[in-house]
Design a protein around this motif. Structure first.
Motif, PDB file in Angstrom:
ATOM      1  N   MET A 174     -28.719 -34.175  -7.063  1.00  0.00           N
ATOM      2  CA  MET A 174     -29.374 -32.882  -6.881  1.00  0.00           C
ATOM      3  C   MET A 174     -29.628 -32.153  -8.198  1.00  0.00           C
ATOM      4  O   MET A 174     -30.521 -31.314  -8.286  1.00  0.00           O
ATOM      5  N   ARG A 175     -28.839 -32.479  -9.215  1.00  0.00           N
ATOM      6  CA  ARG A 175     -28.957 -31.784 -10.507  1.00  0.00           C
ATOM      7  C   ARG A 175     -28.463 -32.705 -11.606  1.00  0.00           C
ATOM      8  O   ARG A 175     -27.392 -33.307 -11.486  1.00  0.00           O
ATOM      9  N   LYS A 176     -29.218 -32.815 -12.698  1.00  0.00           N
ATOM     10  CA  LYS A 176     -28.779 -33.682 -13.778  1.00  0.00           C
ATOM     11  C   LYS A 176     -27.526 -33.108 -14.435  1.00  0.00           C
ATOM     12  O   LYS A 176     -27.292 -31.897 -14.438  1.00  0.00           O
TER      13      LYS A 176
ATOM     14  N   LEU B  55     -27.202 -29.951 -16.679  1.00  0.00           N
ATOM     15  CA  LEU B  55     -27.381 -28.626 -16.090  1.00  0.00           C
ATOM     16  C   LEU B  55     -26.367 -28.366 -14.976  1.00  0.00           C
ATOM     17  O   LEU B  55     -26.577 -27.513 -14.121  1.00  0.00           O
ATOM     18  N   LEU B  56     -25.255 -29.080 -15.022  1.00  0.00           N
ATOM     19  CA  LEU B  56     -24.148 -28.837 -14.102  1.00  0.00           C
ATOM     20  C   LEU B  56     -22.968 -28.252 -14.857  1.00  0.00           C
ATOM     21  O   LEU B  56     -22.648 -28.699 -15.966  1.00  0.00           O
TER      22      LEU B  56
ATOM     23  N   HIS C 115     -30.546 -23.004  -6.587  1.00  0.00           N
ATOM     24  CA  HIS C 115     -30.545 -22.961  -8.051  1.00  0.00           C
ATOM     25  C   HIS C 115     -30.829 -24.336  -8.660  1.00  0.00           C
ATOM     26  O   HIS C 115     -31.332 -24.420  -9.792  1.00  0.00           O
ATOM     27  N   ALA C 116     -30.530 -25.395  -7.915  1.00  0.00           N
ATOM     28  CA  ALA C 116     -30.759 -26.751  -8.431  1.00  0.00           C
ATOM     29  C   ALA C 116     -32.244 -27.049  -8.628  1.00  0.00           C
ATOM     30  O   ALA C 116     -32.595 -28.020  -9.309  1.00  0.00           O
ATOM     31  N   GLN C 117     -33.107 -26.212  -8.062  1.00  0.00           N
ATOM     32  CA  GLN C 117     -34.549 -26.411  -8.208  1.00  0.00           C
ATOM     33  C   GLN C 117     -35.113 -25.673  -9.425  1.00  0.00           C
ATOM     34  O   GLN C 117     -36.286 -25.829  -9.750  1.00  0.00           O
TER      35      GLN C 117
ATOM     36  N   GLU D  43     -35.558 -24.509 -13.479  1.00  0.00           N
ATOM     37  CA  GLU D  43     -35.500 -25.110 -14.802  1.00  0.00           C
ATOM     38  C   GLU D  43     -34.480 -24.378 -15.665  1.00  0.00           C
ATOM     39  O   GLU D  43     -34.366 -23.155 -15.607  1.00  0.00           O
TER      40      GLU D  43
ATOM     41  N   GLU E 204     -27.896 -23.513 -15.496  1.00  0.00           N
ATOM     42  CA  GLU E 204     -26.683 -24.278 -15.235  1.00  0.00           C
ATOM     43  C   GLU E 204     -26.118 -23.882 -13.878  1.00  0.00           C
ATOM     44  O   GLU E 204     -25.939 -22.688 -13.600  1.00  0.00           O
ATOM     45  N   CYS E 205     -25.860 -24.866 -13.037  1.00  0.00           N
ATOM     46  CA  CYS E 205     -25.360 -24.611 -11.682  1.00  0.00           C
ATOM     47  C   CYS E 205     -23.853 -24.845 -11.618  1.00  0.00           C
ATOM     48  O   CYS E 205     -23.331 -25.771 -12.251  1.00  0.00           O
TER      49      CYS E 205
END
Length: 367
Positions: free
Chosen positions: A35-37, A40-41, A226-228, A230, A233-234
């Motif tokens: 879901m998120r690279k 950005l986690l 938020h994962a969508q 740019e 950071e999630c």
């Protein structure tokens, strides 16, 4: 065939116990990465509090973490996590401990939150006295009304603190834990509206000072929204173990139970009543009686009363139970449940194979 949660050598595990299913933890980590690279986690470690779980995330490429306590921050420093945000505004005593962490664990970059000018100056003084500087994030209150400064005051806070030498404002922290709609569209609309306040603040700071701030946003409930975005950071945390509360409230999220509590029948009271060894000390008790634990292999039981070491249950037919029978339970709220246990039993291939210390349940490790 065995159910996924059953433990072949359950006779070796005393109860009550916290059980972590390693393969399912790994599956949840892979799900969050789809879901998120990783770059950005920034997972929150308050859920797991275990160095081994955090190492699993690091092995998967995750390098940034969020935490709530100095002990959690130190746990991450001990495993040389590269980047750790203390998602808490430290008062003077805690700021001194954070400064000690910076010096004791040089492989880790520590940061914290601010939402108050006077306290920011105290933090600045402590770090300046130690001839070090730490990054800070402005904690922006977008509706949670727990901590943080309202967006209308955050610009002035940035302006007042931007030239301090012991702290460096590097970003905005936006926690929207008040948004918990089961309906996906409603959750997205509310999340977008709350987040827009932070966007406008960041744009105002950028245009006024030519400084682009990072944004750390959300928790597990709003993570899919938020994962969508740019460059945001999630910070999901519960995803790594999941729990019954989130599973039922957010069925759109792809995570599975990876941590349970086991208990045993300790008394058969009458034809419709049994008692198990799962008291307040063994499962989070902040919710109403019926919202503390869901039993996977006894779904129709009803809680009647709970004390420190006991949970009394109403059952359809107590003759189906005997003293020593094992119940596998999913906590409604896994995070505070984990904190009740000194160690977790680790299961692989349906066998209990190890124990991991819940090291960050303590208020202090060494610092």
């Amino acid at each position: 065939m065995m159910n996924w949660y059953e433990i072949k050598n359950i006779e070796t595990v005393d109860s009550p116990a916290l059980i972590v299913y390693k393969e399912r933890v790994q599956q949840n980590i892979q799900s969050v990465l789809r879901m998120r690279k990783a770059a950005l986690l920034r997972p929150h470690v308050k859920t797991n509090k275990m160095a081994e779980v955090c190492k699993m995330m690091m092995d998967a490429g995750i390098a940034k973490f969020k935490c709530a306590t100095i002990a959690e921050a130190e746990m991450l420093g001990m495993i040389k996590a590269p980047d750790v945000l203390l998602a808490y505004q430290p008062t003077a005593v805690k700021a001194k401990r954070l400064a000690a962490l910076v010096e004791q664990y040089p492989s880790t970059k520590f940061s914290c939150l601010i939402d108050d000018t006077d306290n920011a100056e105290i933090i600045d003084g402590i770090f300046s006295a130690n001839k070090i500087c730490t990054d800070v994030y402005i904690d922006v209150n977008v509706g949670q009304n727990r901590t943080g400064i309202k967006p209308s005051g955050a610009f002035d806070l940035f302006q007042a603190c931007k030239d301090l030498k012991g702290i460096h404002i590097t970003g905005l922290h936006v926690y929207d834990g008040h948004i918990r709609d089961t309906d996906v569209n409603e959750r997205q609309q509310k999340t977008d509206a709350a987040f827009q306040q932070a966007v406008e603040l960041a744009e105002k700071i950028a245009s006024s000072f030519n400084i682009k701030l990072k944004i750390v946003a959300g928790g597990s409930p709003t993570f899919p929204v938020h994962a969508q975005r740019e460059d945001v950071e999630c910070s999901p945390g519960t995803f790594v173990f999941w729990d019954y509360g989130y599973k039922t409230q957010f069925p759109d999220e792809p995570f599975d139970y990876a941590a349970l509590v086991i208990s045993r029948v300790v008394s058969v009271v009458d034809e419709h009543t049994i008692c198990i060894d799962l008291g307040h000390k063994s499962v989070s008790a902040e919710n109403a009686m019926e919202k503390r634990v869901h039993f996977l292999n006894a779904e129709n039981v009803q809680p009647l009363g709970q004390s420190e070491e006991h949970l009394v249950l109403k059952v359809e037919d107590a003759a189906l139970y005997k003293v020593g029978d094992v119940l596998y339970g999913v906590p409604y709220h896994i995070c505070p449940t984990v904190a009740l246990y000194e160690r977790a039993v680790i299961v692989e291939n349906n066998e209990a194979v190890d124990e991991w210390k819940v090291v960050a349940r303590d208020r202090k490790i060494t610092v």
